[in-house]
Design an enzyme around this catalytic site. Structure first.
Site, short mmCIF file in Angstrom:
data_model
loop_
_atom_site.label_atom_id
_atom_site.label_comp_id
_atom_site.label_asym_id
_atom_site.label_seq_id
_atom_site.Cartn_x
_atom_site.Cartn_y
_atom_site.Cartn_z
N LYS A 186 0.98 -1.64 0.07
CA LYS A 186 0.29 -0.04 0.35
C LYS A 186 0.56 1.87 -0.19
CE LYS A 186 -3.95 -1.46 0.03
NZ LYS A 186 -4.24 -3.37 0.28
C1 PLP Z 1 -5.44 -3.76 0.75
C2 PLP Z 1 -7.30 -3.61 0.81
C3 PLP Z 1 -7.95 -3.80 1.72
C4 PLP Z 1 -7.24 -5.13 3.26
O1 PLP Z 1 -5.67 -5.03 3.61
P1 PLP Z 1 -4.88 -5.55 4.06
O2 PLP Z 1 -4.20 -4.90 4.70
O3 PLP Z 1 -4.09 -6.76 3.36
O4 PLP Z 1 -6.71 -6.38 4.94
C5 PLP Z 1 -9.13 -3.42 2.09
N1 PLP Z 1 -9.89 -3.28 1.42
C6 PLP Z 1 -8.14 -2.52 -0.45
C7 PLP Z 1 -9.16 -2.06 -0.72
C8 PLP Z 1 -7.88 -2.73 0.06
O5 PLP Z 1 -6.73 -2.98 -2.19
#
Ligand code: PLP
Length: 397
Positions: A186
């Protein structure tokens, strides 16, 4: 998008602060921790940055969604409206609480179509969950109006849009609750981590308690704390929070680089007849983590995606069939495959996703390609890549 590209001395220093004390837990051990409170510090700084009253750091973005839903009192049989294009965490978090995911179409914003949302509301609907996919946002004013009209919670999944804004507000801070992910890929990363932001004091208190077994965090003795309701463990560790704290200080620079690189890609693709771009709702500013564009037809999009690969342009996504972010790839959800029995509410109330018509979503996503914007590239590399992208796409039109 990925902050991991610039992992460095700052992250190591923050982690070392924690390693030197050996206190890897975010609560307690006051005497041993040498005044290091990485999770708390992150929460204070992140809330300020987002313009929200409260921030609760948790162990993942999926945990953030689960905690946010639980904090708003959503449980068995409550219906949560979500888009057909999202990450699987959306329905996972809803189902984890025994609530019912109701899937509706997206439009050319690549997010919830407000008309489809309104049409899906029943007496059991409790929450609308827009997902700001690939760096840009849903039409938040339209969704807010619907939520106010029907007395529903507006929960923004801003996991892919950290740093974007809508009408001057940070994405995630506009709804009743907003969620972020700090997983490894992210915009900023904790390794694993997530956050819930809100201005609602009650929801903030619920989130604080719920993510730590219901602990009320009153008094200095953890063993003697009260438990006003049943919780769970979605705590983040101090080590993960420490990484996030270093990354958070780099966020403004990350966004600046993304914007520069995005602009170069967009300039190159704008010269091609037949390429159009994702609609950004009025008043919205993307976080520029992806450049999302449309080809005139599904067939041309498939061809363009192949041509990009052939030119060696990686990290261009054709979500419609190649990835796991669209309902087409969710056969486990469509066929309700779970290890144990799903609750009767879920089994009775869920749509038959194998027969529901999502042709409106198909018509948009079938033509969409998303190009990831990395931050580690030099300006020269970005320009070279933009030229290759332009040639590859132009070759199929
Ligand atoms: C990455 C993501 C999540 C979940 O996050 P994690 O930290 O990987 O559990 C939820 N929603 C969206 C849109 C994402 O891109």
């Amino acid at each position: 998008m990925p902050g991991f590209e610039i992992f460095g001395a700052e992250e190591r220093k923050q982690v070392n602060d924690v390693l030197e004390t050996g206190v890897l837990m975010r609560y307690g051990f006051d005497g041993m921790r040498n005044n290091q409170w990485k999770a708390k510090e992150f929460e204070t700084e992140f809330a300020k940055k987002m313009g929200s009253e409260y921030c609760q750091l948790v162990s993942s973005g999926t945990a953030a969604l689960t905690v946010a839903l639980a904090s708003a009192g959503i449980g068995a049989g409550d219906e949560v409206i979500m888009p057909t294009f999202t990450f699987v965490a959306t329905f996972e978090s809803i189902l984890a609480l025994g609530a019912v995911p109701i899937l509706v179409d997206i439009d050319d914003t690549l997010t919830l179509n407000p008309k489809a949302v309104e049409a899906a509301i029943t007496s059991k609907t409790k929450c609308v969950m827009p997902v700001h996919m690939c760096g840009s946002m849903a039409d938040l004013d339209a969704l807010k109006a619907i939520c106010v009209d029907h007395n529903l919670i507006l929960l923004e999944d801003a996991c892919q849009a950290l740093g974007g804004t809508y009408k001057g507000k940070s994405l995630g801070s506009y709804g009743d609750l907003g969620c972020f992910s700090f997983d490894y890929v992210k915009t900023i990363t904790c390794g694993e981590g997530g956050a819930v932001v809100t201005n609602n004091e009650k929801f903030a208190k619920h989130a604080d308690h719920y993510q730590d077994h219901g602990h009320d965090h009153i008094g200095g003795d953890r063993g003697a704390e009260g438990h006003p309701f049943i919780g769970y463990n979605f705590r983040i560790s101090e080590l993960n929070a420490a990484v996030g704290l270093a990354q958070l200080k780099k966020l403004d620079d990350i966004l600046k680089t993304q914007k520069r690189n995005y602009a170069l890609f967009r300039e190159a693709l704008e010269t091609i007849d037949g390429v159009t771009f994702r609609r950004v709702p009025e008043g919205g500013v993307e976080n520029y983590s992806f450049l999302n564009f449309f080809l005139p037809t599904e067939e041309l999009a498939v061809k363009a995606h192949k041509a990009l690969s052939a030119q060696g342009v990686d990290a261009c996504f054709y979500w419609y069939t190649n990835n796991w972010h669209y309902i087409k790839g969710w056969s486990h959800l469509k066929d309700m495959k779970s290890l144990g029995r799903l609750s009767s509410e879920v089994r009775n109330q869920m749509q038959d996703l194998n027969s529901t018509d999502f042709s409106k979503s198909d018509a948009v996503l079938g033509r969409t390609i998303s190009a990831l914007v990395k931050i580690g590239w030099t300006e020269a590399q970005v320009k070279e890549r933009a030229e290759k992208m332009r040639n590859a796409i132009a070759s199929v039109l």
